[in-house]
Design a protein around this motif. Structure first.
Motif, short mmCIF file in Angstrom:
data_model
loop_
_atom_site.label_atom_id
_atom_site.label_comp_id
_atom_site.label_asym_id
_atom_site.label_seq_id
_atom_site.Cartn_x
_atom_site.Cartn_y
_atom_site.Cartn_z
N MET A 1 0.83 -1.17 0.00
CA MET A 1 0.00 0.00 0.00
C MET A 1 0.88 1.24 0.00
N GLN A 2 0.57 2.16 -0.84
CA GLN A 2 1.22 3.46 -0.83
C GLN A 2 0.14 4.51 -0.75
N ALA A 3 0.32 5.44 0.15
CA ALA A 3 -0.62 6.54 0.28
C ALA A 3 0.15 7.82 0.52
N VAL A 4 -0.27 8.87 -0.12
CA VAL A 4 0.36 10.17 0.05
C VAL A 4 -0.10 10.75 1.39
N CYS A 5 0.86 11.19 2.19
CA CYS A 5 0.57 11.81 3.48
C CYS A 5 1.18 13.20 3.51
N ALA A 6 0.45 14.14 4.06
CA ALA A 6 0.96 15.51 4.16
C ALA A 6 2.15 15.58 5.12
N ASP A 7 2.12 14.76 6.15
CA ASP A 7 3.22 14.70 7.12
C ASP A 7 3.23 13.29 7.70
N PHE A 8 4.11 13.04 8.63
CA PHE A 8 4.16 11.71 9.20
C PHE A 8 4.08 11.75 10.71
N THR A 9 3.08 12.47 11.17
CA THR A 9 2.81 12.51 12.60
C THR A 9 2.06 11.24 12.99
N VAL A 10 1.98 10.99 14.27
CA VAL A 10 1.28 9.81 14.76
C VAL A 10 -0.18 9.84 14.33
N GLU A 11 -0.82 10.99 14.42
CA GLU A 11 -2.24 11.10 14.07
C GLU A 11 -2.47 10.83 12.58
N THR A 12 -1.62 11.37 11.72
CA THR A 12 -1.75 11.14 10.28
C THR A 12 -1.54 9.66 9.96
N ALA A 13 -0.53 9.05 10.56
CA ALA A 13 -0.27 7.63 10.33
C ALA A 13 -1.43 6.78 10.82
N ARG A 14 -1.98 7.10 11.99
CA ARG A 14 -3.12 6.36 12.54
C ARG A 14 -4.31 6.43 11.56
N ASN A 15 -4.62 7.61 11.07
CA ASN A 15 -5.75 7.78 10.14
C ASN A 15 -5.51 7.02 8.83
N THR A 16 -4.29 7.09 8.32
CA THR A 16 -3.97 6.40 7.06
C THR A 16 -4.06 4.89 7.22
N ILE A 17 -3.50 4.37 8.30
CA ILE A 17 -3.54 2.92 8.54
C ILE A 17 -4.98 2.46 8.74
N THR A 18 -5.75 3.21 9.50
CA THR A 18 -7.15 2.84 9.75
C THR A 18 -7.94 2.81 8.45
N ARG A 19 -7.68 3.75 7.57
CA ARG A 19 -8.43 3.87 6.31
C ARG A 19 -8.01 2.84 5.27
N HIS A 20 -6.72 2.45 5.23
CA HIS A 20 -6.22 1.64 4.12
C HIS A 20 -5.81 0.22 4.47
N VAL A 21 -5.74 -0.13 5.75
CA VAL A 21 -5.24 -1.44 6.13
C VAL A 21 -6.33 -2.19 6.89
N ALA A 22 -6.51 -3.47 6.55
CA ALA A 22 -7.52 -4.29 7.22
C ALA A 22 -7.17 -4.46 8.70
N GLN A 23 -8.20 -4.60 9.54
CA GLN A 23 -8.02 -4.72 10.98
C GLN A 23 -7.11 -5.88 11.37
N ASN A 24 -7.23 -7.01 10.67
CA ASN A 24 -6.47 -8.21 11.03
C ASN A 24 -5.16 -8.34 10.26
N ALA A 25 -4.77 -7.31 9.51
CA ALA A 25 -3.53 -7.37 8.73
C ALA A 25 -2.32 -7.28 9.66
N LYS A 26 -1.31 -8.04 9.36
CA LYS A 26 -0.06 -7.99 10.12
C LYS A 26 0.89 -7.06 9.37
N MET A 27 1.35 -6.02 10.04
CA MET A 27 2.25 -5.06 9.42
C MET A 27 3.63 -5.22 10.02
N ILE A 28 4.62 -5.22 9.17
CA ILE A 28 6.01 -5.25 9.61
C ILE A 28 6.62 -3.91 9.22
N THR A 29 7.17 -3.20 10.19
CA THR A 29 7.69 -1.87 9.93
C THR A 29 9.19 -1.82 10.17
N ASP A 30 9.76 -0.67 9.88
CA ASP A 30 11.20 -0.48 10.04
C ASP A 30 11.59 0.10 11.39
#
Length: 115
Positions: A1-30
């Protein structure tokens, strides 16, 4: 998934993940600090990858990001922010279908019949 974000604050990331990623998806981050702040809210594995090991643990991520940058800089020299998500969607579409060359005719027929 790629989504354009205006910034990378916790709130923006939370909203983007909630909108684009399924609840049961396992995410691996850096291990970026924003992800670490959200680790308890989503099913994600936050792993701190040192920059010298990033190419070993996440090899295709760097290749894909580098290719996306080159496409945006080369083809879309005057990229406007309002169209950036469209350009990224097109890049993802092409990247995900790069090995379909032998089946392209069959896939076009399927796409035509489904629309």
């Amino acid at each position: 998934m790629q989504a354009v974000c205006a910034d990378f604050t916790v709130e923006t990331a939370r909203n983007t993940i909630t909108r684009h990623v399924a609840q049961n998806a396992k995410m691996i981050t850096d291990g970026y600090s924003t992800y670490q702040s959200l680790a308890g809210e989503f099913a994600m594995d936050v792993e701190k990858v040192p920059s010298k090991q990033a190419h070993i643990k996440l090899p295709w991520v760097h290749t894909a990001i580098g290719n996306a940058k080159k496409v945006l800089q080369g083809i879309y020299q005057h990229t406007r922010p309002g169209y950036l998500q469209n350009y990224l969607d097109e890049f993802c579409y092409k990247l995900n279908r790069r090995y379909f060359e032998n089946d392209i005719f069959d896939r076009i027929l399927i796409a035509c019949t489904l629309t």
